[in-house]
Write a protein that holds these residues in place. Structure first.
Motif, PDB file in Angstrom:
ATOM      1  N   ASP A 157      30.051 -56.324  36.705  1.00  0.00           N
ATOM      2  CA  ASP A 157      30.276 -55.037  36.836  1.00  0.00           C
ATOM      3  C   ASP A 157      31.688 -54.978  35.975  1.00  0.00           C
ATOM      4  O   ASP A 157      32.541 -55.275  36.405  1.00  0.00           O
ATOM      5  CB  ASP A 157      30.245 -54.496  38.176  1.00  0.00           C
ATOM      6  N   LEU A 158      31.553 -54.107  34.838  1.00  0.00           N
ATOM      7  CA  LEU A 158      32.974 -53.981  34.008  1.00  0.00           C
ATOM      8  C   LEU A 158      33.682 -52.602  34.194  1.00  0.00           C
ATOM      9  O   LEU A 158      34.407 -52.194  33.637  1.00  0.00           O
ATOM     10  CB  LEU A 158      32.570 -54.134  32.623  1.00  0.00           C
ATOM     11  N   TYR A 159      33.109 -51.844  35.214  1.00  0.00           N
ATOM     12  CA  TYR A 159      33.493 -50.358  35.468  1.00  0.00           C
ATOM     13  C   TYR A 159      35.322 -50.550  35.614  1.00  0.00           C
ATOM     14  O   TYR A 159      35.821 -49.626  35.022  1.00  0.00           O
ATOM     15  CB  TYR A 159      33.136 -49.801  36.599  1.00  0.00           C
ATOM     16  N   ASP A 160      35.585 -51.331  36.499  1.00  0.00           N
ATOM     17  CA  ASP A 160      37.157 -51.346  36.721  1.00  0.00           C
ATOM     18  C   ASP A 160      37.908 -51.761  35.632  1.00  0.00           C
ATOM     19  O   ASP A 160      39.137 -51.587  35.528  1.00  0.00           O
ATOM     20  CB  ASP A 160      37.480 -52.429  37.897  1.00  0.00           C
ATOM     21  N   ARG A 161      37.295 -52.318  34.691  1.00  0.00           N
ATOM     22  CA  ARG A 161      37.980 -52.727  33.525  1.00  0.00           C
ATOM     23  C   ARG A 161      37.850 -51.689  32.229  1.00  0.00           C
ATOM     24  O   ARG A 161      38.742 -52.003  31.128  1.00  0.00           O
ATOM     25  CB  ARG A 161      37.355 -54.283  32.902  1.00  0.00           C
ATOM     26  N   LEU A 162      37.473 -50.685  32.305  1.00  0.00           N
ATOM     27  CA  LEU A 162      37.209 -49.628  31.305  1.00  0.00           C
ATOM     28  C   LEU A 162      38.385 -49.049  30.714  1.00  0.00           C
ATOM     29  O   LEU A 162      38.719 -48.871  29.626  1.00  0.00           O
ATOM     30  CB  LEU A 162      36.194 -48.599  31.692  1.00  0.00           C
ATOM     31  N   PRO A 163      39.334 -48.828  31.858  1.00  0.00           N
ATOM     32  CA  PRO A 163      40.735 -48.138  31.520  1.00  0.00           C
ATOM     33  C   PRO A 163      41.520 -49.336  30.676  1.00  0.00           C
ATOM     34  O   PRO A 163      42.434 -48.744  29.867  1.00  0.00           O
ATOM     35  CB  PRO A 163      41.454 -48.133  32.706  1.00  0.00           C
ATOM     36  N   GLU A 164      41.341 -50.392  30.489  1.00  0.00           N
ATOM     37  CA  GLU A 164      41.704 -51.316  29.520  1.00  0.00           C
ATOM     38  C   GLU A 164      41.184 -50.969  28.100  1.00  0.00           C
ATOM     39  O   GLU A 164      42.333 -51.224  26.980  1.00  0.00           O
ATOM     40  CB  GLU A 164      41.545 -52.745  29.776  1.00  0.00           C
ATOM     41  N   ILE A 165      40.334 -50.261  27.665  1.00  0.00           N
ATOM     42  CA  ILE A 165      39.649 -49.991  26.427  1.00  0.00           C
ATOM     43  C   ILE A 165      40.461 -48.952  26.014  1.00  0.00           C
ATOM     44  O   ILE A 165      40.631 -47.588  26.475  1.00  0.00           O
ATOM     45  CB  ILE A 165      38.457 -49.851  26.331  1.00  0.00           C
ATOM     46  N   LYS A 166      41.563 -48.973  24.986  1.00  0.00           N
ATOM     47  CA  LYS A 166      42.407 -47.806  24.386  1.00  0.00           C
ATOM     48  C   LYS A 166      41.948 -47.166  23.048  1.00  0.00           C
ATOM     49  O   LYS A 166      42.452 -46.393  22.490  1.00  0.00           O
ATOM     50  CB  LYS A 166      43.692 -48.514  24.021  1.00  0.00           C
ATOM     51  N   VAL A 167      40.658 -47.775  22.550  1.00  0.00           N
ATOM     52  CA  VAL A 167      40.416 -47.236  21.457  1.00  0.00           C
ATOM     53  C   VAL A 167      39.264 -46.216  21.855  1.00  0.00           C
ATOM     54  O   VAL A 167      38.499 -45.984  22.874  1.00  0.00           O
ATOM     55  CB  VAL A 167      39.510 -48.154  20.440  1.00  0.00           C
ATOM     56  N   PRO A 168      38.855 -45.148  20.702  1.00  0.00           N
ATOM     57  CA  PRO A 168      37.889 -44.005  21.080  1.00  0.00           C
ATOM     58  C   PRO A 168      36.521 -44.715  21.415  1.00  0.00           C
ATOM     59  O   PRO A 168      36.045 -45.758  20.917  1.00  0.00           O
ATOM     60  CB  PRO A 168      37.757 -43.276  19.775  1.00  0.00           C
ATOM     61  N   VAL A 169      35.873 -44.077  22.227  1.00  0.00           N
ATOM     62  CA  VAL A 169      34.514 -44.388  22.761  1.00  0.00           C
ATOM     63  C   VAL A 169      33.399 -43.268  22.558  1.00  0.00           C
ATOM     64  O   VAL A 169      34.019 -42.126  23.169  1.00  0.00           O
ATOM     65  CB  VAL A 169      34.560 -44.971  24.269  1.00  0.00           C
ATOM     66  N   LEU A 170      32.367 -43.497  22.005  1.00  0.00           N
ATOM     67  CA  LEU A 170      31.416 -42.407  22.072  1.00  0.00           C
ATOM     68  C   LEU A 170      30.068 -42.774  23.200  1.00  0.00           C
ATOM     69  O   LEU A 170      29.564 -44.090  22.824  1.00  0.00           O
ATOM     70  CB  LEU A 170      30.815 -42.182  20.646  1.00  0.00           C
ATOM     71  N   ILE A 171      29.880 -42.110  23.998  1.00  0.00           N
ATOM     72  CA  ILE A 171      28.687 -42.585  24.889  1.00  0.00           C
ATOM     73  C   ILE A 171      27.455 -41.630  24.716  1.00  0.00           C
ATOM     74  O   ILE A 171      27.337 -40.397  24.448  1.00  0.00           O
ATOM     75  CB  ILE A 171      29.020 -42.232  26.313  1.00  0.00           C
ATOM     76  N   PHE A 172      26.375 -42.197  24.695  1.00  0.00           N
ATOM     77  CA  PHE A 172      25.078 -41.317  24.396  1.00  0.00           C
ATOM     78  C   PHE A 172      24.512 -41.643  25.494  1.00  0.00           C
ATOM     79  O   PHE A 172      24.291 -42.641  26.410  1.00  0.00           O
ATOM     80  CB  PHE A 172      24.294 -42.105  23.160  1.00  0.00           C
ATOM     81  N   ARG A 173      23.702 -40.584  26.090  1.00  0.00           N
ATOM     82  CA  ARG A 173      22.851 -40.609  27.240  1.00  0.00           C
ATOM     83  C   ARG A 173      21.568 -39.824  26.985  1.00  0.00           C
ATOM     84  O   ARG A 173      21.547 -38.656  26.714  1.00  0.00           O
ATOM     85  CB  ARG A 173      23.706 -39.889  28.612  1.00  0.00           C
ATOM     86  N   GLY A 174      20.409 -40.241  27.333  1.00  0.00           N
ATOM     87  CA  GLY A 174      19.166 -39.636  27.430  1.00  0.00           C
ATOM     88  C   GLY A 174      19.044 -38.966  28.673  1.00  0.00           C
ATOM     89  O   GLY A 174      19.318 -39.393  29.705  1.00  0.00           O
ATOM     90  N   GLU A 175      18.483 -37.549  28.509  1.00  0.00           N
ATOM     91  CA  GLU A 175      18.381 -36.913  29.761  1.00  0.00           C
ATOM     92  C   GLU A 175      17.080 -36.797  30.385  1.00  0.00           C
ATOM     93  O   GLU A 175      16.881 -36.476  31.503  1.00  0.00           O
ATOM     94  CB  GLU A 175      18.491 -35.395  29.286  1.00  0.00           C
ATOM     95  N   LEU A 176      15.889 -37.456  29.852  1.00  0.00           N
ATOM     96  CA  LEU A 176      14.661 -37.513  30.400  1.00  0.00           C
ATOM     97  C   LEU A 176      14.541 -38.822  31.183  1.00  0.00           C
ATOM     98  O   LEU A 176      15.471 -39.747  31.172  1.00  0.00           O
ATOM     99  CB  LEU A 176      13.554 -37.400  29.344  1.00  0.00           C
ATOM    100  N   ASP A 177      13.296 -38.739  31.995  1.00  0.00           N
ATOM    101  CA  ASP A 177      12.898 -39.971  32.756  1.00  0.00           C
ATOM    102  C   ASP A 177      13.021 -41.312  31.734  1.00  0.00           C
ATOM    103  O   ASP A 177      12.392 -41.141  30.637  1.00  0.00           O
ATOM    104  CB  ASP A 177      11.743 -39.630  33.549  1.00  0.00           C
ATOM    105  N   GLY A 178      13.427 -42.456  32.330  1.00  0.00           N
ATOM    106  CA  GLY A 178      13.577 -43.740  31.568  1.00  0.00           C
ATOM    107  C   GLY A 178      14.891 -43.969  31.142  1.00  0.00           C
ATOM    108  O   GLY A 178      15.181 -45.026  30.428  1.00  0.00           O
ATOM    109  N   SER A 179      15.779 -43.085  30.949  1.00  0.00           N
ATOM    110  CA  SER A 179      17.226 -43.277  30.627  1.00  0.00           C
ATOM    111  C   SER A 179      17.862 -44.260  31.599  1.00  0.00           C
ATOM    112  O   SER A 179      17.648 -44.077  32.814  1.00  0.00           O
ATOM    113  CB  SER A 179      17.998 -42.026  30.556  1.00  0.00           C
ATOM    114  N   LEU A 180      18.478 -45.176  30.987  1.00  0.00           N
ATOM    115  CA  LEU A 180      19.217 -46.244  32.118  1.00  0.00           C
ATOM    116  C   LEU A 180      20.477 -45.964  32.264  1.00  0.00           C
ATOM    117  O   LEU A 180      21.328 -46.288  33.226  1.00  0.00           O
ATOM    118  CB  LEU A 180      19.363 -47.555  31.308  1.00  0.00           C
ATOM    119  N   LEU A 181      21.097 -44.491  32.132  1.00  0.00           N
ATOM    120  CA  LEU A 181      22.283 -43.945  32.440  1.00  0.00           C
ATOM    121  C   LEU A 181      22.206 -42.445  33.029  1.00  0.00           C
ATOM    122  O   LEU A 181      21.917 -41.744  32.266  1.00  0.00           O
ATOM    123  CB  LEU A 181      23.203 -43.800  31.118  1.00  0.00           C
ATOM    124  N   SER A 182      22.399 -42.389  34.437  1.00  0.00           N
ATOM    125  CA  SER A 182      22.339 -41.148  34.915  1.00  0.00           C
ATOM    126  C   SER A 182      23.589 -40.420  34.356  1.00  0.00           C
ATOM    127  O   SER A 182      24.478 -40.799  34.075  1.00  0.00           O
ATOM    128  CB  SER A 182      22.498 -41.482  36.457  1.00  0.00           C
TER     129      SER A 182
END
Length: 257
Positions: free
Chosen positions: A178-203
């Protein structure tokens, strides 16, 4: 489990080129890359859990003239299948290192899809000076502990581009990371994609949690997609990703004289 797809008949699209590289632990990896060179910062594309380079052919092409480099995970596609002890999370991250070393990249962007998301994040954490931007596509920053039922599901779905031995070892050597707690260490820009329909792995909640922990993050939601951009959402996916990279590294014709 004895079925395994033979990819030897595959030929790369005209604008792409096949290659091979070798990881630090001796795994030979299939690579698919842009045929033409570009002064733009290249993009390394990290497939999902048992993904291959050929699955990303279209994504490489939409990046052009920016160079894109995708690889097949160990035990998948034309990549070799090492013995046990080489399929844990840390070993699989070596596949990204192999691409960087092979092409002698000093700076690059990284794109991770599905379970390639935690691998891309781990690589960015280990290489803060080289990674200039990150795209995370439809998964949390968690490498999962896989059960035997996962292996059975992969076999039943006939995902035959993964060697059966590799499927067994990926499952048996998996430990949750689990890398959630280490995300603040990333200082470069990040783009997150998320699908809104069933089947997405990202709520929705998980996407917002990621965004809140990343200092420089933006989120694009794809309303007609589940896990991965559909044909309907692909124009928005393409434009969003290229706009993100071009903002961080303008194409030569857009750079000030």
């Amino acid at each position: 489990m004895n079925a395994w797809k033979d990819d030897s008949a595959y030929s790369a699209p005209p604008r792409l080129e096949e290659d091979m590289c070798t990881s630090k632990d001796g795994v030979h990896l299939e690579v698919l890359r842009s045929k033409t060179s570009s002064p733009c910062i290249p993009v390394i594309l990290v497939p999902g859990m048992i993904g291959t380079a050929t699955m990303f052919a279209e994504r490489i092409e939409i990046l052009q003239p920016r160079s894109g480099i995708a690889f097949s995970h160990r035990g998948c596609g034309k990549s070799s299948s090492p013995t046990e002890g080489h399929y844990d999370f840390a070993s699989r991250c070596l596949d990204i290192d192999a691409v960087v070393d092979h092409f002698q990249l000093q700076e690059y962007f990284i794109y991770g899809f599905s379970r390639g998301v935690p691998m891309a994040i781990q690589h960015a954490l280990d290489n803060p000076g080289r990674v200039k931007g990150i795209v995370l596509d439809d998964a949390e920053p968690i490498y999962p502990r896989l059960t035997h039922s996962w292996t059975q599901k992969m076999v039943a779905a006939q995902f035959l581009w993964a060697h059966p031995f590799a499927l067994e070892r990926i499952q048996k050597e998996s430990v949750e990371c689990d890398l959630y707690d280490r995300l603040p260490e990333i200082k470069v820009p990040v783009l997150i994609f998320r699908g809104e329909l069933d089947g997405s792995l990202l709520s929705k909640g998980a996407a917002l949690r990621m965004k809140a922990r990343l200092p420089l993050a933006e989120l694009i939601e794809l309303p007609n997609s589940g896990h991965g951009a559909t044909l309907e959402d692909f124009p928005d996916f393409r434009e969003g990703m290229n706009a993100f990279f071009n903002r961080l590294d303008p194409r030569p014709e857009a750079r000030p004289a």
